[in-house]
Enzyme design. Structure first.
Site, PDB file in Angstrom:
ATOM      1  N   ASP A  71       8.895  54.629  35.502  1.00 35.34           N
ATOM      2  CA  ASP A  71       9.765  54.586  34.322  1.00 35.34           C
ATOM      3  C   ASP A  71       9.019  54.081  33.092  1.00 35.34           C
ATOM      4  O   ASP A  71       7.885  53.597  33.190  1.00 35.34           O
ATOM      5  CB  ASP A  71      11.010  53.715  34.605  1.00 35.34           C
ATOM      6  CG  ASP A  71      10.672  52.386  35.283  1.00 35.34           C
ATOM      7  OD1 ASP A  71       9.494  51.980  35.258  1.00 35.34           O
ATOM      8  OD2 ASP A  71      11.583  51.754  35.822  1.00 35.34           O
ATOM      9  N   ASN A 140      20.358  43.592  40.607  1.00 35.81           N
ATOM     10  CA  ASN A 140      21.553  44.432  40.791  1.00 35.81           C
ATOM     11  C   ASN A 140      21.276  45.622  41.708  1.00 35.81           C
ATOM     12  O   ASN A 140      22.109  46.501  41.845  1.00 35.81           O
ATOM     13  CB  ASN A 140      22.075  44.920  39.433  1.00 35.81           C
ATOM     14  CG  ASN A 140      21.074  45.814  38.708  1.00 35.81           C
ATOM     15  OD1 ASN A 140      19.986  46.104  39.226  1.00 35.81           O
ATOM     16  ND2 ASN A 140      21.432  46.263  37.519  1.00 35.81           N
ATOM     17  N   HIS A 142      18.794  47.869  41.347  1.00 37.28           N
ATOM     18  CA  HIS A 142      18.191  49.070  40.753  1.00 37.28           C
ATOM     19  C   HIS A 142      16.791  49.330  41.324  1.00 37.28           C
ATOM     20  O   HIS A 142      16.089  48.415  41.735  1.00 37.28           O
ATOM     21  CB  HIS A 142      18.195  49.021  39.222  1.00 37.28           C
ATOM     22  CG  HIS A 142      17.193  48.117  38.590  1.00 37.28           C
ATOM     23  ND1 HIS A 142      17.368  47.606  37.328  1.00 37.28           N
ATOM     24  CD2 HIS A 142      16.007  47.626  39.014  1.00 37.28           C
ATOM     25  CE1 HIS A 142      16.328  46.846  37.020  1.00 37.28           C
ATOM     26  NE2 HIS A 142      15.494  46.850  38.025  1.00 37.28           N
ATOM     27  N   GLU A 147      20.159  52.391  37.575  1.00 31.32           N
ATOM     28  CA  GLU A 147      21.082  51.266  37.625  1.00 31.32           C
ATOM     29  C   GLU A 147      22.249  51.611  38.557  1.00 31.32           C
ATOM     30  O   GLU A 147      22.421  52.773  38.950  1.00 31.32           O
ATOM     31  CB  GLU A 147      21.589  50.969  36.198  1.00 31.32           C
ATOM     32  CG  GLU A 147      20.480  50.629  35.198  1.00 31.32           C
ATOM     33  CD  GLU A 147      19.871  49.233  35.397  1.00 31.32           C
ATOM     34  OE1 GLU A 147      20.070  48.607  36.459  1.00 31.32           O
ATOM     35  OE2 GLU A 147      19.181  48.769  34.463  1.00 31.32           O
TER      36      GLU A 147
HETATM   37  P1  PGA Z   1      10.623  42.248  38.990  1.00 31.18           P
HETATM   38  O1  PGA Z   1      11.491  43.518  38.668  1.00 31.18           O
HETATM   39  O2  PGA Z   1       9.527  42.701  39.889  1.00 31.18           O
HETATM   40  O3  PGA Z   1      10.128  41.787  37.656  1.00 31.18           O
HETATM   41  O4  PGA Z   1      11.534  41.269  39.667  1.00 31.18           O
HETATM   42  C1  PGA Z   1      11.865  44.335  39.710  1.00 31.18           C
HETATM   43  C2  PGA Z   1      12.650  45.495  39.157  1.00 31.18           C
HETATM   44  O5  PGA Z   1      13.418  45.288  38.199  1.00 31.18           O
HETATM   45  O6  PGA Z   1      12.502  46.594  39.680  1.00 31.18           O
END
Ligand code: PGA
Length: 247
Positions: A71, A140, A142, A147
């Protein structure tokens, strides 16, 4: 809900973040030894930093590898230090023998973002598909910027970020107002077509979502539960992230 068959999820618990990062790197190194021109789907965020360090430290050659990031923020200049392009440049592109023409990341500044999404899908197809996709997971649930509520069969597309995601990512910006509201992400359908999936989660802050991912029923409300529909999906955890699992 509609997706293919359910498969058993492989879960590996490592003693700590360093071991988790080394294990993820070892899996990718093994793939590259078998297939030097492997196509890697790659994540950004805090979790994969140790993986990139371990991969670089191993000295493995990426001279023939192709990479596709999951992304990118929409509208953030590519040179902004928090663009995912800048992250990848710091973590990997500048530290290995990856060839610039083999490093793919959605262009968050494309004049026509929808066309950019189609181009990205086509580039993945033209590369022969993704051999492995590494994933982090949001609080959450994702994966990429898919999302809660994202369709199982979604393709690369423009998405709105959840407020919870913007809050989580605000730590990288000087204020939450600077966190972009939209992004381009590979879809869950795109991710599920990869030949192998490897999700990394570390720390007690991820324990609850890991429990829902591993022990809960697949639901589009927890995008990471899509991994249950993949025949070769592994979840790599450290003991803190695994602390709420029954076994
Ligand atoms: P993080 O993010 O590794 O910074 O916890 C994970 C994500 O949002 O996919």
């Amino acid at each position: 809900m509609k997706a293919g068959s359910r498969y058993p999820l492989q879960v590996e618990v490592l003693p700590d973040y360093a071991a988790l990062s080394e294990r993820a790197a070892a899996i990718v190194i093994e793939l590259l030894e078998e297939k030097p021109d492997a196509v890697l789907g790659l994540p950004t965020g805090g979790t994969p930093v140790g993986f990139y360090d371990a991969l670089v430290a191993s000295g493995v050659s990426l001279a023939r590898a192709r990479t596709f990031n999951l992304d990118e923020y929409l509208g953030l200049p590519r040179t902004h230090p928090e663009s995912y392009y800048s992250f990848m440049k710091r973590m990997l592109y500048d530290r290995t023998d990856l060839r610039p023409e083999n490093c793919h990341i959605p262009d968050g500044n494309a004049p026509d973002p929808e066309a950019e999404c189609r181009r990205y899908e086509e580039a993945i197809r033209a590369a022969g598909g993704l051999d492995i996709v590494l994933l982090g997971v949001g609080h959450n649930g994702h994966i990429g910027f898919n999302e809660p509520g994202s369709p199982w069969d979604g393709r690369t597309r423009v998405v709105e970020l959840a407020e919870r995601t913007r809050e989580a990512n605000a730590r990288f910006f000087s204020s939450i107002d600077e966190v972009p509201r939209r992004a381009i992400t590979m879809g869950i359908g795109t991710i599920l077509e990869a030949r192998r999936l490897l999700l990394l989660a570390s720390g007690s802050g991820k324990a609850l979502i890991v429990q829902r991912l591993v022990e809960g029923e697949p639901t589009e409300e927890v995008p990471a539960t899509a991994l249950h529909f993949h025949p070769d999906a592994t979840v790599l955890l450290d003991t803190e992230a695994a602390s709420l699992l029954k076994r």
